[in-house]
Design a protein around this motif. Structure first.
Motif: not given
Length: 472
Positions: A441-462
């Protein structure tokens, strides 16, 4: 007897009568129904079959035309000189605004002439390629039209039949309906115009991407001596090499392997050498080529179980006729995503989309409930259509990242937007109850959205890293 005698006894109650009529088809109306059905069928085939085939053919034509070319080097040098001189006028404090304006106008005249010459060179390449297709590549078709008109006259249907033998019957249906393509063809004619229009390939090559390339070149030369790590990229910014960055594949290689890597090196150097380079200059990506699709796919939208088929499609699984191994492909895609997540604002977010399937997945998996995202989208009038039966808003076929940023950036109560996510096993052992998304969770919805997306992408790569085999 007076007519008014019965007035008090008439028109007291309304009377409804039902008249029953039946429409019986005649020979004429049956024929009309068949015409309507045929029109609908033609329209469907036009959108679902013909347009994709035409678009693919235009992309092939543009790519072949721009491969292995040599633009006038003297004109490129002269244009670079004029653009630099125009910039320098504003830095000269001895000049008044009036003189600067006068000098810029004069220099702009020189720039326009040079750009016109170079755009005309590009159009000549198209005409030459059209003649080549008529006289050599498709000589057996005995086509009458050459130049760019080889793609805009009825003879183009014969090329499509040759390239798509399994769809000959569909293509044949349009032999007597070629005027159906009038609007589409006029639009595609704009691709090959020598004018400075946003829909022209020549304009994209000369007025847009060349200007960006020269701007990048200037920035590179300004920091070149300060940052020795970027010396290996020096040749890529020489004017002689701009010809290599005209096709979509050339543009993507330049953006990924040159601009992306140089920006990365400059940022790292600046972080550790603030006294030498206080602020790293940012090189810009070249725009995608007109009429050519981006060759990078969205890993997030891959269907589980089809990972390898999707990966195999990346750049047609070829690079100078060499097959990529699984690891090589993964690294290419991993690098693309890393570049994006490092600096998402460097990208044209209005041209990057999530498809409907991805939006539905995101809505149910990331957000507190499925309706949350559609409510936000409808609030900003990004989606407007409602399902008549359920009253719920209908998700469109695609939504751009720019639209998502627009609605999420102003949302600061991220706890009310996103799920907290599952709790990791290690956290459970340590009696912690913080979800994997909650940590992001970040200071706004967009930054949080990007952080979750990045997490899911990295998980896919793993997950993908655990699979090892070569494409068949």
């Amino acid at each position: 007897m007076s007519d008014k005698f019965f007035d008090s006894l008439t028109n007291l109650y309304s009377l409804t009568k039902t008249l029953r009529f039946e429409l019986r088809p005649t020979l004429e109306t049956k024929a009309l129904a068949e015409v309507i059905k045929e029109d609908k069928d033609i329209d469907r085939l036009y959108n679902e079959e013909m347009k994709p085939m035409f678009n693919k053919l235009h992309e092939e034509f543009i790519t072949e035309s721009l491969e292995n070319v040599n633009l006038s080097f003297d004109k490129l040098v002269a244009l670079e000189k004029s653009l630099l001189e125009k910039k320098e006028y504003r830095k000269d404090k001895k000049l008044t605004k009036e003189i600067i304006y006068e000098l810029e106008n004069k220099k702009e005249g020189e720039i326009v002439v040079l750009q016109e010459y170079l755009r005309e060179e590009i159009v000549k390449l198209f005409n030459k390629k059209g003649d080549n297709w008529r006289d050599e590549k498709y000589s057996n078709l005995k086509l009458k039209d050459g130049g760019c008109e080889i793609l805009t006259k009825a003879g183009v249907l014969e090329i499509l039949k040759l390239k798509n033998p399994d769809k000959k019957e569909i293509i044949g249906k349009f032999s007597k309906f070629f005027t159906y393509f009038s609007g589409f063809i006029q639009n595609r004619k704009n691709y090959y115009s020598n004018e400075d229009k946003s829909t022209s390939v020549a304009n994209r090559v000369v007025n847009e991407n060349l200007v960006r390339f020269l701007d990048n070149k200037q920035k590179f030369e300004e920091v070149f001596k300060k940052v020795p790590q970027i010396k290996k990229f020096e040749d890529a910014f020489s004017l002689e090499n701009y010809d290599k960055y005209l096709t979509q594949l050339g543009i993507e290689k330049f953006n990924l392997e040159i601009v992306g890597e140089v920006n990365k090196e400059l940022n790292l150097f600046s972080q550790h050498n603030k006294s030498v380079l206080p602020k790293a200059p940012k090189l810009k990506f070249l725009y995608k080529q007109i009429g050519c699709g981006k060759r990078v796919f969205d890993l997030f939208s891959i269907i589980v179980g089809n990972e390898w088929r999707e990966l195999e499609n990346l750049q047609n699984n070829k690079d100078d006729e060499k097959r990529f191994s699984q690891k090589e492909l993964l690294e290419k895609v991993r690098k693309l995503y890393k570049l994006f997540f490092d600096k998402p604002n460097d990208y044209e977010l209005d041209k990057i989309y999530f498809n409907k399937q991805s939006i539905n997945t995101i809505s149910s998996v990331w957000f507190v409930n499925w309706h949350k995202l559609s409510e936000l989208l409808s609030g900003k009038r990004i989606i407007k259509n409602k399902n008549k039966e359920t009253g719920e808003y209908t998700i469109p076929k695609k939504i751009s990242l720019a639209d998502l940023k627009n609605i999420l950036e102003s949302e600061t109560n991220v706890e009310d937007l996103f799920k907290k996510g599952k709790i990791n096993e290690d956290d459970i052992k340590d009696n912690k109850s913080v979800g994997i998304y909650e940590k992001l969770f970040s200071f706004n919805g967009w930054e949080t959205f990007l952080a979750i997306w990045k997490y899911e992408i990295n998980k896919s790569f793993q997950d993908l890293d655990n699979k090892f085999f070569e494409f068949e």
